[in-house]
Design a protein around this motif. Sequence first.
Motif, mmCIF file in Angstrom:
data_model
loop_
_atom_site.group_PDB
_atom_site.id
_atom_site.type_symbol
_atom_site.label_atom_id
_atom_site.label_comp_id
_atom_site.label_asym_id
_atom_site.label_seq_id
_atom_site.Cartn_x
_atom_site.Cartn_y
_atom_site.Cartn_z
ATOM 1 N N GLY A 87 0.819 -1.221 0.000
ATOM 2 C CA GLY A 87 0.000 0.000 0.000
ATOM 3 C C GLY A 87 0.841 1.253 0.000
ATOM 4 N N ILE A 88 1.865 1.285 0.840
ATOM 5 C CA ILE A 88 2.745 2.458 0.901
ATOM 6 C C ILE A 88 3.513 2.610 -0.407
ATOM 7 N N LEU A 89 3.969 1.505 -0.967
ATOM 8 C CA LEU A 89 4.676 1.549 -2.245
ATOM 9 C C LEU A 89 3.769 2.096 -3.347
ATOM 10 N N ALA A 90 2.518 1.650 -3.380
ATOM 11 C CA ALA A 90 1.578 2.129 -4.395
ATOM 12 C C ALA A 90 1.335 3.626 -4.246
ATOM 13 N N VAL A 91 1.189 4.102 -3.024
ATOM 14 C CA VAL A 91 0.999 5.539 -2.795
ATOM 15 C C VAL A 91 2.229 6.315 -3.249
ATOM 16 N N ASN A 92 3.423 5.825 -2.931
ATOM 17 C CA ASN A 92 4.650 6.509 -3.347
ATOM 18 C C ASN A 92 4.783 6.563 -4.863
ATOM 19 N N VAL A 93 4.476 5.460 -5.533
ATOM 20 C CA VAL A 93 4.550 5.445 -6.999
ATOM 21 C C VAL A 93 3.552 6.437 -7.582
ATOM 22 N N LEU A 94 2.347 6.466 -7.045
ATOM 23 C CA LEU A 94 1.320 7.389 -7.528
ATOM 24 C C LEU A 94 1.755 8.842 -7.341
ATOM 25 N N VAL A 95 2.264 9.174 -6.166
ATOM 26 C CA VAL A 95 2.722 10.541 -5.907
ATOM 27 C C VAL A 95 3.882 10.905 -6.831
ATOM 28 N N THR A 96 4.793 9.979 -7.051
ATOM 29 C CA THR A 96 5.934 10.239 -7.932
ATOM 30 C C THR A 96 5.481 10.494 -9.353
ATOM 31 N N VAL A 97 4.584 9.668 -9.857
ATOM 32 C CA VAL A 97 4.098 9.834 -11.233
ATOM 33 C C VAL A 97 3.340 11.144 -11.379
ATOM 34 N N LEU A 98 2.469 11.438 -10.433
ATOM 35 C CA LEU A 98 1.702 12.680 -10.523
ATOM 36 C C LEU A 98 2.600 13.907 -10.429
ATOM 37 N N SER A 99 3.564 13.878 -9.526
ATOM 38 C CA SER A 99 4.457 15.032 -9.404
ATOM 39 C C SER A 99 5.364 15.141 -10.622
ATOM 40 N N SER A 100 5.730 14.013 -11.216
ATOM 41 C CA SER A 100 6.554 14.039 -12.411
ATOM 42 C C SER A 100 5.791 14.677 -13.566
ATOM 43 N N GLU A 101 4.533 14.304 -13.753
ATOM 44 C CA GLU A 101 3.712 14.894 -14.807
ATOM 45 C C GLU A 101 3.524 16.392 -14.573
ATOM 46 N N ARG A 102 3.335 16.755 -13.338
ATOM 47 C CA ARG A 102 3.165 18.172 -13.002
ATOM 48 C C ARG A 102 4.444 18.939 -13.314
ATOM 49 N N TYR A 103 5.585 18.350 -12.984
ATOM 50 C CA TYR A 103 6.861 18.992 -13.255
ATOM 51 C C TYR A 103 7.095 19.138 -14.760
ATOM 52 N N LYS A 104 6.740 18.097 -15.531
ATOM 53 C CA LYS A 104 6.888 18.177 -16.984
ATOM 54 C C LYS A 104 6.043 19.321 -17.548
ATOM 55 N N ASN A 105 4.801 19.423 -17.088
ATOM 56 C CA ASN A 105 3.928 20.496 -17.559
ATOM 57 C C ASN A 105 4.480 21.862 -17.170
ATOM 58 N N TYR A 106 5.029 21.972 -15.970
ATOM 59 C CA TYR A 106 5.627 23.230 -15.525
ATOM 60 C C TYR A 106 6.817 23.592 -16.416
#
Length: 124
Positions: free
Chosen positions: A20-39
């Motif tokens: 569960g913690i791993l899944a949350v970390n992967v999700l946060v990483t992917v979402l923040s990565s997409e946000r950073y790319k858009n920025y």
Amino acid sequence: GFFRHFISNKMPNFPLIFSGILAVNVLVTVLSSERYKNYNKKKMIESSTSDSNSNSPTPAVNEEQRQAWQRLVRKYLLVYLLATLSDWLQGPYVYALYSDYGYSQHDIAVLFVAGFGSSMVFGS
């Protein structure tokens, strides 16, 4: 409820907690990565449309620099993940070592929590 399970004498389901913690970390990483790319895309568009004589604090990054940066990040992440994985793999052996030295399950748990807590605070 949820907390009663952790307070009881039963051993918690660590694989489930870890997953569960791993899944949350992967999700946060992917979402923040997409946000950073858009920025970054937005910044590059702004810097390319601005006047070339302006004193922009962030110069436009060319494609070669971006690719070099991505290669560096991939190399870093590969080494970091290998080091982290090797640290995780030693956990059961450290547990067995403490157990052989005669520490109780509670004492071992306290040692693990102290180690993880110090890693969290000091970033090691």
